[in-house]
Structures are given as structure tokens and as C-alpha cells.
Design an enzyme around this catalytic site. Structure first.
Site, PDB file in Angstrom:
ATOM      1  N   HIS A  34       0.825  -0.915  -0.022  1.00  0.00           N
ATOM      2  CA  HIS A  34      -0.042   0.416   0.022  1.00  0.00           C
ATOM      3  C   HIS A  34       1.162   1.410  -0.245  1.00  0.00           C
ATOM      4  CE1 HIS A  34       1.213  -0.558   3.966  1.00  0.00           C
ATOM      5  NE2 HIS A  34       0.553   0.451   4.616  1.00  0.00           N
ATOM      6  N   MET A  99       5.603  12.011   1.812  1.00  0.00           N
ATOM      7  CA  MET A  99       6.538  11.823   1.742  1.00  0.00           C
ATOM      8  C   MET A  99       5.714  10.154   0.581  1.00  0.00           C
ATOM      9  SD  MET A  99      10.045   9.738   2.388  1.00  0.00           S
ATOM     10  CE  MET A  99       8.962   8.581   3.536  1.00  0.00           C
ATOM     11  N   HIS A 101       5.316   6.999  -0.672  1.00  0.00           N
ATOM     12  CA  HIS A 101       6.060   5.472  -1.067  1.00  0.00           C
ATOM     13  C   HIS A 101       5.065   4.272  -0.371  1.00  0.00           C
ATOM     14  CE1 HIS A 101       5.886   6.302   3.747  1.00  0.00           C
ATOM     15  NE2 HIS A 101       6.187   4.953   3.587  1.00  0.00           N
ATOM     16  N   SER A 103       6.112   1.006   1.455  1.00  0.00           N
ATOM     17  CA  SER A 103       7.026  -0.006   2.249  1.00  0.00           C
ATOM     18  C   SER A 103       7.264  -1.035   2.079  1.00  0.00           C
ATOM     19  CB  SER A 103       6.370   0.195   4.598  1.00  0.00           C
ATOM     20  OG  SER A 103       6.567   1.397   4.497  1.00  0.00           O
ATOM     21  N   TYR A 106       8.817  -3.950   7.001  1.00  0.00           N
ATOM     22  CA  TYR A 106       8.636  -3.183   8.527  1.00  0.00           C
ATOM     23  C   TYR A 106       9.904  -3.229   9.622  1.00  0.00           C
ATOM     24  CZ  TYR A 106       4.111  -0.874   7.556  1.00  0.00           C
ATOM     25  OH  TYR A 106       3.224  -0.394   6.906  1.00  0.00           O
TER      26      TYR A 106
END
Length: 156
Positions: A34, A99, A101, A103, A106
Site C-alpha cells: 500500500h 513522502m 512511499h 513500504s 517494517y
């Protein structure tokens, strides 16, 4: 809650494979691919998006658990405006500039491990930085950022 832009199925499957490869080597919890449009905010479940193209710029690393290793997106007007519009809709005020992005991993890795994961991502999918995809829907998720296992996170 968080609002996520989700890639189409064929892109999600490609990203999930890349994410699985990185987790196998570096650990971390599993999560759906996502782009966070609006970060963790408080609102009710009761408390909308014009399609746009998201282009991946590079694989990068951050300094936070939730921005360990990610794909940095081009901050086109459509991408930035969608976040600004959604933030305005929910009266969400961020303390940092947006920003965009996506991911990939994590975790609490050392800088050396993060850099190794960045290189691994590039070697697992060498064309990932040439990827563009249409974002045609947003998804609302309940996201308790205190829960680093992500087990309490759920799609609303």
C-alpha cells in the site's frame, strides 16, 4: 485509522513476492502492499478518489520501524494532491511533509541491514524502479501504531 492507496492485483502480487523475499531474510511482520495517503488518525468508521498514476522512483530506507525499507514514489501533483485532499477531508494535520512511499519491510534494522535489504530488493526485482501503476481506489484501515505485530490492524 489510515487511508491507503492499493496497487492493482497484478502489481500487488509482484510486490508481495518481493516483500516475502525480504521478510525471509530480514524478518518483520506481513502486511498488504500500500501507499499511505493519510497516516494514523483518529476518526469514526462512518467518517472518498479520482484515479491517478503512481510511479516508483527508487528503493530506499528510512529511520522508523514503519519506514524501514520502501519504494519511493514520484511526488507528482496527483499523488501529493490526493494526500492533501484526503487530509483536508478528514481534518488531519501532519507534523511532517508528505513522502509518498510503498513500504516493503517494517522492522528495527541497523543501517547496514537496511542497506543490504535495499540491495536485495533491487536484485530480487531489478525492474521495480521502472514500475508505474494506476491507483483507482483508497482503502480505510484501522491501524494501531503501538501494535508492531500488526495483528490488530484491520480493513474497514
Amino acid at each position: 485509522y489510515s487511508v491507503w492507496a492499493t496497487p492493482p492485483t497484478h502489481v500487488s502480487e509482484r510486490l508481495k513476492q518481493l516483500m516475502r523475499n525480504l521478510r525471509a531474510e530480514f524478518g518483520g511482520p506481513e502486511f498488504e502492499p500500500h501507499v499511505t495517503v493519510v497516516g494514523a488518525m483518529r476518526l469514526t468508521e462512518k467518517d472518498a478518489l479520482k484515479p491517478y498514476t503512481a510511479r516508483i522512483n527508487t528503493v530506499s530506507r528510512g529511520t522508523f520501524f514503519y519506514q524501514c525499507v520502501y519504494l519511493l514514489l514520484d511526488p507528482t501533483p496527483e499523488v501529493v494532491d490526493t494526500s492533501a485532499h484526503t487530509c483536508g477531508h478528514f481534518a488531519y494535520k501532519s507534523s511532517t511533509p508528505y513522502m509518498p512511499h510503498l513500504s516493503l519491510l517494517y522492522g528495527d534494522l541497523t543501517d547496514e541491514e537496511k542497506e543490504k535489504a535495499v540491495e536485495r530488493a533491487k536484485s530480487h526485482d531489478p525492474e521495480i524502479c521502472n514500475l508505474s501503476f494506476e491507483v483507482s481506489s483508497l482503502t480505510l484501515y484501522e491501524t494501531d501504531t503501538e501494535d508492531i505485530t500488526l495483528k490488530s490492524w484491520k480493513k474497514v
